[in-house]
Write an enzyme that holds these catalytic residues in place. Structure first.
Site, mmCIF file in Angstrom:
data_model
loop_
_atom_site.group_PDB
_atom_site.id
_atom_site.type_symbol
_atom_site.label_atom_id
_atom_site.label_comp_id
_atom_site.label_asym_id
_atom_site.label_seq_id
_atom_site.Cartn_x
_atom_site.Cartn_y
_atom_site.Cartn_z
ATOM 1 C CG HIS A 1 -3.015 -1.288 11.286
ATOM 2 N ND1 HIS A 1 -2.027 -1.267 12.252
ATOM 3 C CD2 HIS A 1 -4.041 -2.012 11.822
ATOM 4 C CE1 HIS A 1 -2.445 -1.908 13.320
ATOM 5 N NE2 HIS A 1 -3.658 -2.388 13.090
ATOM 6 C CE LYS B 1 -6.056 -1.381 19.731
ATOM 7 N NZ LYS B 1 -6.389 -2.496 18.901
ATOM 8 C CG MET C 1 -2.711 3.085 13.480
ATOM 9 S SD MET C 1 -1.234 2.865 12.481
ATOM 10 C CE MET C 1 -0.905 4.567 12.087
ATOM 11 N N GLY D 1 0.745 -0.297 12.373
ATOM 12 C CA GLY D 1 1.058 -0.944 13.659
ATOM 13 C C GLY D 1 1.665 -2.330 13.440
ATOM 14 C CG HIS D 2 -0.730 -5.447 11.695
ATOM 15 N ND1 HIS D 2 -1.829 -4.803 11.183
ATOM 16 C CD2 HIS D 2 -1.200 -6.317 12.606
ATOM 17 C CE1 HIS D 2 -2.925 -5.274 11.758
ATOM 18 N NE2 HIS D 2 -2.575 -6.196 12.639
ATOM 19 C CB SER E 1 -7.938 -4.750 11.514
ATOM 20 O OG SER E 1 -6.574 -5.100 11.557
ATOM 21 N NE ARG E 2 -12.710 -6.439 16.278
ATOM 22 C CZ ARG E 2 -11.873 -7.360 16.762
ATOM 23 N NH1 ARG E 2 -10.715 -6.998 17.268
ATOM 24 N NH2 ARG E 2 -12.202 -8.631 16.749
ATOM 25 C CD GLN F 1 -7.958 -14.348 18.153
ATOM 26 O OE1 GLN F 1 -7.038 -15.146 17.962
ATOM 27 N NE2 GLN F 1 -7.737 -13.045 18.279
ATOM 28 C CD GLN G 1 -3.095 -10.833 21.360
ATOM 29 O OE1 GLN G 1 -4.184 -11.258 21.000
ATOM 30 N NE2 GLN G 1 -2.322 -10.115 20.560
#
Ligand code: AMP
Length: 277
Positions: free
Chosen positions: A31, A146, A181, A33-34, A183-184, A58, A150
């Site tokens: 999306h 986001k 944003m 964001g990536h 993917s989920r 993960q 991580q």
């Protein structure tokens, strides 16, 4: 744009890339964001490499690995349009051949928040990111705010293991109504999609209280809880107001702090965070 699957192919293609090389690791189903990470890499580096790999290690046993969304042709078209030079799409058997038994683990930073609610998650993340770093050999690697914990964990690992790589953290891209944003988000039905703005609204309520002078961390957490409890389709998993670097819970916000949360909206688990202070 070169698209490579095996480590051997990747290594030989990598040697032809002019440096500095920027690297954007992803799990695909891309999306904006990536793509913003790719754009940041494009602006700062002579070459841009990306990876698409849904990393099984993960995901917990009861998580959404099997139904994680995938659309490789669309992802490749988006990366090509964004000016990526090389995409690595390794296979699970290539990353984790039989007999694999070596793990990379960051200790303290992985205990709270996502680490507390997703046991083993960060061991999978740091192991795969270390392998991706070794394979691609970038000069800079780009991650999203986001996934704040991580980014902190990867920064720690990079430092502790002496990877000669600069970690760049880019701002969270949001939908028009504030939903981060992800993917989920594709798992959300229309009603849930509407309800999912509660994460942004809850964090915004706490942030505006902070901006108006409320520095007691527990008050800020309580505002997030209150907002999420008012949304019938949402269930809060955790809310945290922690030191930005150590991720230790605070009594009062003084310096740079991370207000973060995880919540289920229907069956979909979403995370979000604001940096304050
Ligand atoms: P993922 O494909 O979910 O593993 O994400 C790949 C990278 O994109 C990670 O560094 C994420 O933090 C980053 N990312 C995911 N969502 C966003 C977003 N909304 N804004 C900026 N970066 C993001």
């Amino acid at each position: 744009m070169k698209i490579l699957t095996t480590l051997l192919e990747l290594r030989s293609a990598r040697r032809t890339l002019p440096g500095p090389v920027g690297f954007v690791p992803t799990m695909g189903y891309l999306h904006a964001g990536h793509i913003s990470l790719v754009q940041a890499a494009r602006a700062e580096c002579a070459s841009v490499a990306a990876s698409i790999f849904v990393n099984p290690t993960q995901f917990g046993p009861n998580e959404d690995l099997a139904r994680y969304p995938r659309d490789l042709p669309r992802d490749l078209a988006l990366l090509e349009a964004a000016g990526v030079d090389l995409v690595w799409t390794p296979k699970v058997e290539g990353m984790y051949p039989s007999g694999f038994q070596t793990w990379v683990e960051v200790e303290g930073l992985t205990r709270p928040l996502e680490g507390g609610t997703r046991p083993g998650h960060f061991r999978g993340v740091t192991t795969v990111v270390a392998k991706l770093f070794n394979a691609v050999g970038p000069d800079k690697a780009y991650f999203g705010q986001k996934d704040a914990q991580q980014a902190a964990v990867v920064r720690r690992m990079t430092k502790d293991l002496d990877f000669p790589i600069e970690i760049v953290v880019c701002p969270t891209l949001r939908e028009a109504d504030g939903l981060a944003m992800s993917s989920r988000n594709t798992f959300l039905n229309p009603e849930e999609r509407q309800a999912a703005t509660v994460l942004f609204l809850a964090l915004s309520a706490a942030k505006s209280a902070y901006d108006s002078g409320e520095h007691a961390a527990e008050k800020l957490r309580a505002l997030v809880r209150e907002a999420v409890n008012a949304e019938p389709l949402a269930r809060l998993q955790y809310v945290s107001c922690a030191d930005y670097d150590t991720l230790e819970e605070l009594e009062a916000v003084r310096g740079k702090s991370l207000l973060s949360m995880a919540a289920y909206v229907g069956k979909t688990r979403l995370i979000d965070n604001f940096v304050i202070g």
